[in-house]
Design a protein around this motif. Sequence first.
Motif, mmCIF file in Angstrom:
data_model
loop_
_atom_site.group_PDB
_atom_site.id
_atom_site.type_symbol
_atom_site.label_atom_id
_atom_site.label_comp_id
_atom_site.label_asym_id
_atom_site.label_seq_id
_atom_site.Cartn_x
_atom_site.Cartn_y
_atom_site.Cartn_z
ATOM 1 N N UNK A 1 0.716 -1.128 -0.123
ATOM 2 C CA UNK A 1 0.052 -0.129 -0.031
ATOM 3 C C UNK A 1 0.746 1.013 -0.153
ATOM 4 N N UNK A 2 0.709 2.107 -1.020
ATOM 5 C CA UNK A 2 1.576 3.343 -1.035
ATOM 6 C C UNK A 2 1.364 4.118 0.115
ATOM 7 N N UNK A 3 2.608 4.915 0.628
ATOM 8 C CA UNK A 3 2.615 5.721 1.681
ATOM 9 C C UNK A 3 2.332 7.215 1.192
ATOM 10 N N UNK A 4 1.409 7.688 1.442
ATOM 11 C CA UNK A 4 1.142 9.156 1.123
ATOM 12 C C UNK A 4 2.448 10.310 1.031
ATOM 13 N N UNK A 5 3.268 10.069 1.799
ATOM 14 C CA UNK A 5 4.510 10.912 1.908
ATOM 15 C C UNK A 5 5.331 10.482 0.648
ATOM 16 N N UNK A 6 5.427 9.081 0.456
ATOM 17 C CA UNK A 6 6.243 8.887 -0.712
ATOM 18 C C UNK A 6 5.506 9.360 -1.962
ATOM 19 N N UNK A 7 4.488 9.341 -2.155
ATOM 20 C CA UNK A 7 3.510 9.764 -3.347
ATOM 21 C C UNK A 7 3.745 11.247 -3.208
ATOM 22 N N UNK A 8 3.698 12.054 -2.377
ATOM 23 C CA UNK A 8 3.891 13.337 -2.588
ATOM 24 C C UNK A 8 5.356 13.691 -2.713
ATOM 25 N N UNK A 9 6.379 12.726 -2.255
ATOM 26 C CA UNK A 9 7.900 13.185 -2.770
ATOM 27 C C UNK A 9 8.017 12.875 -4.277
ATOM 28 N N UNK A 10 7.290 11.719 -4.868
ATOM 29 C CA UNK A 10 7.383 11.386 -6.199
ATOM 30 C C UNK A 10 6.903 12.440 -7.111
ATOM 31 N N UNK A 11 5.571 13.114 -6.753
ATOM 32 C CA UNK A 11 5.064 14.015 -7.499
ATOM 33 C C UNK A 11 5.879 15.334 -7.475
ATOM 34 N N UNK A 12 6.651 15.561 -6.621
ATOM 35 C CA UNK A 12 7.433 16.609 -6.472
ATOM 36 C C UNK A 12 8.877 16.385 -7.374
ATOM 37 N N UNK A 13 9.270 14.772 -7.426
ATOM 38 C CA UNK A 13 10.211 14.597 -8.362
ATOM 39 C C UNK A 13 9.896 14.629 -9.635
ATOM 40 N N UNK A 14 8.721 14.209 -10.154
ATOM 41 C CA UNK A 14 8.236 14.343 -11.202
ATOM 42 C C UNK A 14 7.982 16.006 -11.994
ATOM 43 N N UNK A 15 7.631 16.669 -10.879
ATOM 44 C CA UNK A 15 7.461 18.158 -11.145
ATOM 45 C C UNK A 15 9.198 18.676 -11.743
ATOM 46 N N UNK B 1 3.546 14.522 -17.961
ATOM 47 C CA UNK B 1 3.414 15.287 -16.445
ATOM 48 C C UNK B 1 1.915 15.045 -15.822
ATOM 49 N N UNK B 2 1.114 15.442 -16.668
ATOM 50 C CA UNK B 2 -0.435 15.395 -16.417
ATOM 51 C C UNK B 2 -0.768 13.834 -15.982
ATOM 52 N N UNK B 3 -0.657 13.065 -17.115
ATOM 53 C CA UNK B 3 -1.015 11.863 -17.045
ATOM 54 C C UNK B 3 -0.588 10.912 -15.707
ATOM 55 N N UNK B 4 0.879 11.199 -15.502
ATOM 56 C CA UNK B 4 1.537 10.407 -14.369
ATOM 57 C C UNK B 4 1.151 11.084 -13.066
ATOM 58 N N UNK C 1 -1.728 12.499 -12.299
ATOM 59 C CA UNK C 1 -3.050 11.767 -11.942
ATOM 60 C C UNK C 1 -3.122 10.287 -11.626
ATOM 61 N N UNK C 2 -2.034 9.774 -12.179
ATOM 62 C CA UNK C 2 -1.895 8.267 -11.757
ATOM 63 C C UNK C 2 -1.361 8.057 -10.280
ATOM 64 N N UNK C 3 -0.616 9.057 -10.038
ATOM 65 C CA UNK C 3 -0.019 8.888 -8.496
ATOM 66 C C UNK C 3 -1.085 9.404 -7.657
ATOM 67 N N UNK C 4 -1.605 10.495 -7.880
ATOM 68 C CA UNK C 4 -2.776 10.993 -7.047
ATOM 69 C C UNK C 4 -3.746 9.989 -6.773
ATOM 70 N N UNK C 5 -4.066 9.170 -7.963
ATOM 71 C CA UNK C 5 -5.343 8.134 -7.600
ATOM 72 C C UNK C 5 -4.772 6.953 -6.884
ATOM 73 N N UNK C 6 -3.610 6.880 -6.585
ATOM 74 C CA UNK C 6 -2.858 5.763 -5.651
ATOM 75 C C UNK C 6 -3.273 6.186 -4.153
ATOM 76 N N UNK C 7 -3.538 7.404 -3.787
ATOM 77 C CA UNK C 7 -3.938 7.820 -2.323
ATOM 78 C C UNK C 7 -4.994 7.572 -1.801
#
Length: 297
Positions: free
Chosen positions: A259-273, A286-289, A291-297
Amino acid sequence: MGDVLAGIHATWEFESDSVLIRFERGIRTPKLFQALRERRVPHEALASVTLSPGKRGTVVLHAVPRPGADPLMEAAAGQLKDSGDPYRLVLPAERETLAEYYADELRAALATTAPDEKEPADRFLVAAPPAPLNFKAYDGKASFDGSKVAFRWFWTGASSAKWKAGDQRFDVSELCGVEWRSPEVFDGYLRLLRRGDQQQPTQADHDPAAVVFGLGYGPVHESLPFAAAVLAAVRTSGAGPAVSAVTGSVPVPALAAARPDPADIAERIRHLGDLHEAGLVTDDEFSAKKAELLAEL
C-alpha cells in the motif's frame, strides 16, 4: 595478545579472543573500508591465516573467514576484489618478519580456540553493519530500518513492471535471504529472496523485489553493507536460511504491491515536477503521471 599491527589502510589489534580491525578514513582508503569503520572478528570466525607477497614491494596478511561466519562476506559471495577484501592487511615488505610473527601468533590462537576450519559456522559471528541504512539504486531508493526493507521507485529508471507493482515493503520475516551482484560487473543488482514455491522474475529490472545498479548507483560501499545487514536480520529472525549465492531464479511467492505511503506519493510528485520543469517530461506525460500518482492515494 593485545598488540597492534599497522598496515596500509587498516590497523589490526590482536586481542585474547578476537582481532579488532580498524580502517583508516584517508582519501586513498577504499570506500568500503571507510563505510565499515571497524570490525571485531572473533577467533572462532576465522578458518586460517596466510602471509604472501603483495604488489609493488608489499606483503599481505590474510585472515580467512569461515563460511557462514560473516554476513558481509556471505552477501559478497566471492565478488570482492582483493583490494576491497576487509580481511587482507597490506604491509610494506620490510615488515614481513613482524607480519610473520603475528601470523604465527594468530595461528596458535586459532589452533586452541577455533573450530575446524572446514566447518561452516552455524550462525553469524561477525556483526553486520547497523541499521538504518539506505542507498540509491538506478531504478529506486532502498532503505532498511532493521526490520523492514523498502523500495521506492524512481520515475527515471524503474521499469513499467515495477511502476505497476508500486513501491514495495518487506518484513524480514517474509525473507529467506538476499542476492547481491556487484555493481562493478554487468547487470548488478540487489534482490530480496522471499519464502514460498513460486518464481520471481529472472530479470532484476522486472522484479519488484529487486533494485538494479548503474553507473554511480548502488556502489559497493553502500549496497553491500545494506545486503549484509538484511542478511543478518533474516538469519536472526529465524525465517529461514540466509541465501546469498547469485542464481538465475529462486523459488519465492508471488509479489503483491504494498500500500503506497502518502508521503512517498507526495515526494514522487515533487520529483516528477522537477523533471517536468527541467524539460525531461512533456506536459502530457506530467499530467498523466501526476493523475496516476494521485489516484493511488
